[in-house]
Design a protein around this motif. Sequence first.
Motif, short mmCIF file in Angstrom:
data_model
loop_
_atom_site.label_atom_id
_atom_site.label_comp_id
_atom_site.label_asym_id
_atom_site.label_seq_id
_atom_site.Cartn_x
_atom_site.Cartn_y
_atom_site.Cartn_z
N GLU A 61 -7.89 52.94 12.57
CA GLU A 61 -7.65 51.56 12.37
C GLU A 61 -8.12 50.67 13.51
OE1 GLU A 61 -4.50 47.89 11.57
OE2 GLU A 61 -3.88 49.77 11.73
N ARG A 105 -6.86 58.95 10.43
CA ARG A 105 -6.72 57.53 9.81
C ARG A 105 -7.26 56.71 11.09
NH1 ARG A 105 -3.78 52.83 10.06
NH2 ARG A 105 -3.75 51.56 7.58
N GLY A 126 -9.13 45.04 11.68
CA GLY A 126 -8.28 45.48 10.59
C GLY A 126 -8.89 46.67 9.48
N GLU A 127 -10.27 46.98 9.76
CA GLU A 127 -10.69 47.84 8.77
C GLU A 127 -9.98 49.33 9.17
OE1 GLU A 127 -15.26 49.57 7.95
OE2 GLU A 127 -14.89 48.21 9.43
N VAL A 128 -9.95 50.21 8.19
CA VAL A 128 -9.36 51.43 8.11
C VAL A 128 -10.33 52.32 7.74
CG1 VAL A 128 -7.57 53.09 7.26
CG2 VAL A 128 -7.03 50.66 7.75
N SER A 132 0.32 59.27 16.53
CA SER A 132 -0.53 58.08 16.94
C SER A 132 -0.99 58.10 18.34
CB SER A 132 -0.38 56.67 16.18
OG SER A 132 0.17 56.65 14.70
#
Length: 270
Positions: free
Chosen positions: A116, A114, A105-107, A138
């Motif tokens: 994730e 970006r 879940g870290e961004v 994405s």
Amino acid sequence: MLRADNPGPMTLDGTRSYVLRAPGSPGCVVVDPGPDLTPHLAALADAGPVDLVLVTHRHADHTGGLARFRELTGAPSRGVLPEFCAERDGDAGAGGVGAGPLADGEVLEAAGLRVEVLATPGHTADSVCLVVSDGTSSVVLTGDTVLGRGTTVLAEPDGSLRDYLVSLDRLSALDLPDPVPGLPGHGPVLPDLRAVVHAYREHRTERLGQVRSALTALGLTLPDAGAPLPEPILDAVTGAVYADVDASVLPAARSSVRAQLEYLRGRPEN
């Protein structure tokens, strides 16, 4: 994308390293520097400057060149396992994108992107996928969790079918518009990752049925969960289910059968 010259039964036509940057960004993110092959690492370094190096999992065809690549670029690196984490040269103790293991879940923000982190254990316990966006579109970098061709091995000693099925479900549930491309560690780009993930799940269900049938046909009974899995049972089921595969991939087949048998004896109702 740069493909390492390391073709083989387990690497297909070679390990893919990815160079990612948003339009106009001078720096880049490199995902999976690959094996320790000088021409490959030099080509990756030439695509720099490198703001960050990420690894999707521990296997040497993805990480063998990491130490030398860091020497070439001085870039910080991160993976789930601490041995793949290092800060940028000269920044010891400064923290930032190069500090500490990756967390689910870290961004991350690097090279205008970006990124994730999505924990997807199963192929290995430390496997992650990376959801990368430049603000307009994405892609998902899948490492060896989903391949561009064929199916993924549940690698010993930490491959887990139970974890892998959960990981496939997480990929299916990503809140991204369809179709979202998948960029695998081996094989061609996947134009519709969700469709491939669905096919992977169906394949795993089919394999489990074949393993059950082989156990019945061979008259074999699995010991209770927690007891050692007898090697003769593993060998017999592998031979029955993968009778037609090339000898070069039998060790991988055996590894996946072990994971399937462990799953069945842990959850016999599934």
